[in-house]
Enzyme design. Structure first.
Site, PDB file in Angstrom:
ATOM      1  N   ARG A  35       0.824  -1.216   0.000  1.00 12.31           N
ATOM      2  CA  ARG A  35       0.000   0.000   0.000  1.00 12.31           C
ATOM      3  C   ARG A  35       0.857   1.266   0.000  1.00 12.31           C
ATOM      4  NH1 ARG A  35      -4.062  -0.588   4.751  1.00 12.31           N
ATOM      5  NH2 ARG A  35      -2.129  -1.359   5.675  1.00 12.31           N
ATOM      6  N   ASN A  55      -6.726  -2.692   2.057  1.00 12.07           N
ATOM      7  CA  ASN A  55      -6.680  -4.162   2.044  1.00 12.07           C
ATOM      8  C   ASN A  55      -8.096  -4.704   2.034  1.00 12.07           C
ATOM      9  OD1 ASN A  55      -3.913  -4.306   2.139  1.00 12.07           O
ATOM     10  ND2 ASN A  55      -3.835  -4.478   4.377  1.00 12.07           N
TER      11      ASN A  55
END
Ligand SMILES: [Fe+3]
Ligand SMILES: [Mg+2]
Ligand SMILES: [Zn+2]
Ligand SMILES: [Zn+2]
Lengths: 346, 786
Positions: free
Chosen positions: B27, B45
């Site tokens: 990320r 996520n």
């Protein structure tokens, strides 16, 4: 056809036909050897005095077992002594004083009367030693090939003294497990006596009565939890029974197990475990830990308990299994005796 | 790999990424790219992986995807990426920048990140006196450090790890919150001020007050002492690998008389003085997994204490993989034996108190820390396959576990199945979200403590993956502990899978071989496994696939007099093999002096009467017998396959390399199953011994002959059972010479050879095979096996 009987006479179907030949066999072999007023009366039933029984305790113990063994005679005993001691011990480990036995023979046509006499003498001597009386019996002869030489069934009656309560369900975490002597002597002796494996070892069956030892143990420690004689399936079978009945795991310590070097040698060469071997004069007891040492000391004073040892304990683990702490470290599960164990190593 | 759906002129895109994309700095990487490209959107996520929303044009998306595939973090792996065009409504909440959104509850991934060796950046900081983490033994970042061994539950988040009790200091929080920092969202970020600490203890539990615990530990090692070291996935016991007395002492403490010990070297350069390292092997050693790699000793190179690996032609070597190992090896600056810290018959210790208890009699000094080890993970062991230079896992452990493989084509992916594996070298395996997830190495379940630890590991996995099995799969062996446990649990239906069928399916599965692919021929050379009808198998040719196999060939079965004792004492199988070959062992005492004091008559009687002498077609036992004939551990072995390992070492010896001699293993056509005749080679072997040929040459002639015999048999059965691929599986395939010979011979027949790589050929691989066979046999949820 001659009615006189000697040791070289072979048993025929006539010896079981209910006629004169049979009467001759019974008188010459059984009654002569056993003696005793009950048998001498030759009634269809033994008559036992209830007042005498109830003066000894408050419950009857009653058991039966059939004996089938190859070979019939082995170092330390024969099928006759086995048939007496086996049933005596089944009574004894319930805390009972064994008193009366019945015995029933199934005889295969063609065996020698001499062999039969030796077997009956073995029974007589064992009964004498155990202080029990054979009070009733039966004989059948089966045609050649329909039996295997001699089968014996014995039933036994004993009396349990007031207050004695042995139950596998009573095993508690922390209790000690005691065995009365070396393990596997009988099983190893039989394997060797069969002769087909050419095993060379100086072995003798442990076949013996245990009631004296049991009485001594109960006197020393009235709150013994449970007791079993470790016959077929060895002490492995007994401990599995204890674990299942109590719901607690049992742990043995390999280095505390009394196993004679000769027996160890037989086990090692055959790849078998002495814990699975039959015994005919060994008991396993579960006792409160605080009494274990004192009990052990007095057991060792008794001829049937000379090699007694504390071999393990009941674990505080509510799962019915038996585990063995190995000499090398670590623990393994002890298999339930269940025929041949196929290798599990990949 | 990257596949973009039709690109319209919508407001933007939702990008779904699957693969190893959580706990690996994915990320932050997306954030940095989006920032750099000035894109607005967010990333979070999900249960499937990662979802990225972008307000952008089709062209921008394409550039973003290209950049992403170029700039992936080292541990990230994209399995699939799919972008769907979305309308403005779907971009609700997207502002004028790019944001990392926290995952919504229930949307967490079931991907468990693996433990990763210290990355080059962290390593540089560790030895940089000006860095604030100079010599800090627990430094890590988003690219490296403990993961699987430290995770209590998913999602991967500090509060659900063994670091939850450590509060981040101001500096560490700053790093954690700074998207530009390497430690942005590093869940287990720590430093001297706020993180775990290191100390030394004496065996009686006294904490030693020393300035530098590592230096003191080094001194102890230099004096030949044994150090207990709390590592990543468990405790290690270590000692100077050059000090014979120290190694022998360690061996006697651990009651491990001979099995090879792994050695950790301070650096590749050090390692190269002792071992030959190919460029591919170098890559494996330096990889983030940093496994134990089996290497060839360097001829005329430096040598370690001779008792490090007395039987084996290979050395297990690895490099430091945590900052603590780096500090210790740097201080010691020589090779250290590094073996798992545990009492004999017990699993590796992970807990400080257990270490104090179990290792007190073994270690002179304890290097301890207060970061808990949540999940026990042994070091992984791998080797490189010579022909392909592919890495082959022999023990799935730290860095490589859990092993996660996509289910092969044709398998339904919604079954909740757990396979318990084999009793020895145990692993277990789950089917989760289209993946087969295989656990780390557990050990021998017949050891009670190992069994209990495996039970906990299974519970841990069930919680991690929110997994409740609907079907349990186990071996067919009725006396396996795993079988008994499976059958004793009333809640769940059980399916039993034949051991070698599982071996075969395991290899097929790791190659992604389709469920409905053409039948293959499995060559399963193994120790002993429970076969059909209560037979003991272990040298089998199985024809078929996942759902079913037919046994079309095997080694001639020979007795194992004494059952398991025959496996522990190879002289017994030598006697059985000789008798089977029509040779009177008593007439061979001059050739096999080991048999002189043995009860040959009793053994013969046992075999003749079938008294505790089960017949087995095991290949492993044939190796044992030949090893015994050459005097290798005939009396008894102290670890699995010791005799066979020594035999292989003889055969690999350079003095035998030029000999092309092959013993004869003719096959015998059978009605259902053909046999490989294992009698004739004994006569050749005895003739060779009499004529004074070397053991090395005999060992090699056996290896070459047996592989030729097996291939001949395989080609023979091919007439009736057509196949174009063979699978090489079973523990014997760890024997390099055998597996390479088989592969070479099949390949020269233009037959495709499937070998194990990601999943071990030994019993550690069995769980995956069990799982796949079960899925193939009962494709419907619930199964037909109640
Ligand atoms: Fe196997
Ligand atoms: Mg009985
Ligand atoms: Zn790092
Ligand atoms: Zn900090």
């Amino acid at each position: 056809m001659t009615l006189s009987i000697n040791d070289h006479t072979l048993i025929t179907m006539a010896h079981g036909a209910g006629g004169r030949a049979m009467r001759c066999l019974i008188e010459e072999v059984f009654i002569n050897v056993f003696g005793g007023e009950q048998l001498l009366r030759m009634e269809d039933q033994a008559r036992l005095d209830m007042a005498q029984l109830s003066s000894l305790g408050d419950r009857l113990a009653y058991t039966t077992d059939s004996y089938v063994i190859d070979p019939l005679e082995f170092p330390g005993g024969n099928i006759g002594s086995l048939a007496v001691n086996g049933t005596v011990n089944d009574l004894a480990v319930g805390g009972a004083r064994p008193l009366y036995l019945s015995c029933a023979f199934i005889i295969e046509e063609g065996i020698e009367v001499g062999l039969l006499r030796r077997i009956v003498e073995g029974m007589r001597d064992a009964a004498l030693r155990a202080g029990v009386t054979v009070v009733t019996g039966d004989t059948k002869v089966v045609p050649r090939g329909k039996g295997d030489k001699v089968f014996i069934n014995t039933s036994g009656i004993g009396v349990i003294e007031h207050g004695v309560n042995l139950h596998a369900t009573q095993c508690q975490p922390g209790d000690k497990i005691i065995v009365s002597g070396s393990l596997g002597d009988h099983g190893a002796t039989i394997l060797q006596a069969r002769g087909d494996l050419a095993l060379e070892a100086d072995l003798q069956s442990d076949c013996q009565p245990l009631h004296g030892l049991v009485q001594l143990m109960l006197a020393e420690c009235p709150d013994i939890r449970a007791m079993r004689d470790a016959t077929r399936g060895g002490i492995a079978a007994v401990l599995h029974e204890f674990a299942t009945a109590s719901g607690f795991a049992m742990r043995l310590h390999e280095e505390m197990l009394p196993v004679k070097p000769e027996v160890r040698g037989v086990c090692e060469i055959l790849g078998l475990d002495a814990l699975h071997f039959a015994n005919e004069g060994r008991l396993v007891a579960v006792v409160p830990a605080k009494h274990a040492e004192a009990l052990l000391r007095s057991m060792r004073q008794h001829p049937a308990g000379q090699d007694a040892n504390i071999i393990g304990e009941v674990l505080d683990k509510a799962v019915a299994r038996v585990q063995v702490a190995t000499a090398l470290g670590g623990e393994r599960l002890l298999e339930m005796p269940d025929g041949e164990l196929l290798p599990r190593i990949c | 790999m990257i596949d973009t759906a039709e690109k319209g002129s919508e407001a933007g895109y939702r990008v779904h990424v699957r693969g190893h994309v959580q706990g690996v700095g994915f990320r932050p990487c997306v954030w940095r790219l989006a920032q750099a490209m000035g894109l607005c959107g967010d990333v979070c996520n999900t249960s499937a992986g990662v979802e990225i929303r972008l307000r952008c044009s089709a062209g921008e998306l394409e550039r973003f995807e290209r950049a992403l595939s170029r700039k992936l973090p080292p541990q990230a792996r994209i399995e699939s990426l799919y972008a769907e065009p979305v309308s403005a409504v779907d971009l609700a909440g997207v502002g004028q920048d790019f944001a990392i959104r926290s995952s919504k509850p229930g949307e967490e991934s079931t991907w468990v990140p693996q433990d990763t060796a210290t990355c080059p950046e962290c390593l540089a900081e560790l030895f940089d006196p000006h860095n604030r983490r100079y010599r800090y033994p627990f430094t890590n970042c988003t690219h490296c450090g403990p993961r699987f061994s430290l995770i209590e539950a998913l999602p991967y988040d500090r509060k659900l790890t063994g670091m939850s009790s450590f509060d981040l200091c101001r500096d560490c929080i700053e790093e954690y919150s700074d998207p530009e920092d390497r430690r942005f969202h590093a869940q287990i970020n720590a430093c001297e001020k706020c993180g775990p600490r290191l100390w030394l203890e004496s065996p009686d539990g006294t904490v030693l007050t020393v300035d530098d615990p590592v230096a003191k530990a080094r001194d102890q090692l230099l004096e030949g002492g044994i150090l207990a070291l709390k590592g990543l996935g468990g405790f290690h016991l270590c000692c100077d690998a050059g000090n014979e007395a120290a190694v022998m002492r360690l061996r006697s403490c651990k009651q491990r008389p001979a099995k090879a010990l792994a050695v950790m070297f301070p650096s590749l350069a050090h390692m190269e003085e002792f071992a030959l390292i190919s460029p591919e092997e170098r890559r494996v050693l330096l990889s983030p997994q940093a496994p134990i790699l089996l290497l060839r000793p360097r001829p005329q190179g430096k040598s370690l204490a001779s008792s490090v690996a007395p039987d084996s032609a290979r050395l297990g070597c690895f490099l430091p993989y945590t900052p603590l190992h780096h500090l210790l090896l740097d201080a010691f600056s020589g090779p250290l034996v590094m073996t798992s810290g545990n009492g004999s018959g017990l699993p590796q210790v992970i807990d400080n108190d257990a270490a104090r208890q179990q290792l007190a009699g073994m270690a002179d000094l304890f290097l301890m820390h207060n970061r808990p080890i949540v999940c026990r993970v042994d070091d992984a062991v791998v080797r490189l396959q010579r022909a392909s230079a592919q890495m082959e896992v022999l023990r799935p452990g730290r860095g490589l576990a859990p092993v996660s493989l996509p289910l092969p084509p044709g398998f339904a992916n919604d079954r909740k199945v757990m396979a318990l594996g084999a009793d020895l070298k145990n692993t277990f395996c789950l089917a989760v979200d289209g993946q087969a997830v295989m656990s780390q190495y557990q050990g021998n379940l017949q050891q009670l403590a190992v069994n209990e630890s495996a039970l906990l590991a299974r519970q841990h996995f069930a919680e991690l993956y929110r997994f409740e099995p609907r079907l349990i799969v186990c071996d067919q062996h009725p006396a396996y502990v795993s079988t008994q446990m499976a059958l004793a649990s009333p809640e769940c239906p059980v399916l039993q899978v034949q051991h070698h069928h599982a071996h075969l399916a395991s290899c097929l599965g790791q190659h992604g071989y389709p469920l409905h692919g053409r039948p293959v021929l499995g060559i399963c050379l193994d120790g002993t496994g429970y076969g059909d009808n209560g037979q003991l198998w272990g040298g089998e040719l199985l024809y078929g696939g996942y759902a079913e196999v037919k046994r079309v060939g095997c080694l001639q079965p020979v007795a194992l007099p004494g059952g398991e004792n025959a496996i522990r004492e190879p002289w017994r199988v030598l006697v059985a093999q000789l008798l089977h070959a029509g040779i009177d062992p008593a007439a061979t005492l001059h050739l096999f002096p080991i048999l002189e004091d043995k009860p040959l008559v009793v053994i013969k009687g046992m075999i003749d009467q079938g008294f505790n002498s089960p017949l087995s077609s095991s290949a492993g036992r044939l190796f044992d017998a030949v090893a015994a004939a050459l005097g290798c551990y005939a009396e008894g072995i102290s670890y699995e396959a010791q005799a066979a390992v020594a035999l292989e070492t003889l055969a690999l010896d350079s003095s035998s390399q030029l000999m092309g001699r092959e013993y004869s293993f003719p096959f015998v056509q059978g009605t259902a199953c053909s046999h490989l005749d294992v009698r004739q080679h004994w006569h050749e072997l005895i003739a060779d011994l009499k004529s004074g040929r070397s053991k090395e040459e005999i060992a090699r002639a056996f290896h070459l002959g047996l592989s030729k015999g097996i291939v001949d048999l395989a080609l023979h059965v091919r007439q009736e059972f057509p196949y174009s691929s063979v699978v090489l599986s079973g523990g014997v395939m760890q024997n390099e010479l055998i597996v390479e010979q088989l592969a070479k011979r099949f390949e020269s027949e233009h037959i495709e050879v499937l070998r194990h790589q990601k999943v071990p050929c030994n019993d550690s691989g069995v769980s995956l095979g069990q799982l796949l066979v079960a899925l193939a046999q009962c494709p419907l949820e619930g199964g037909q096996h109640a």
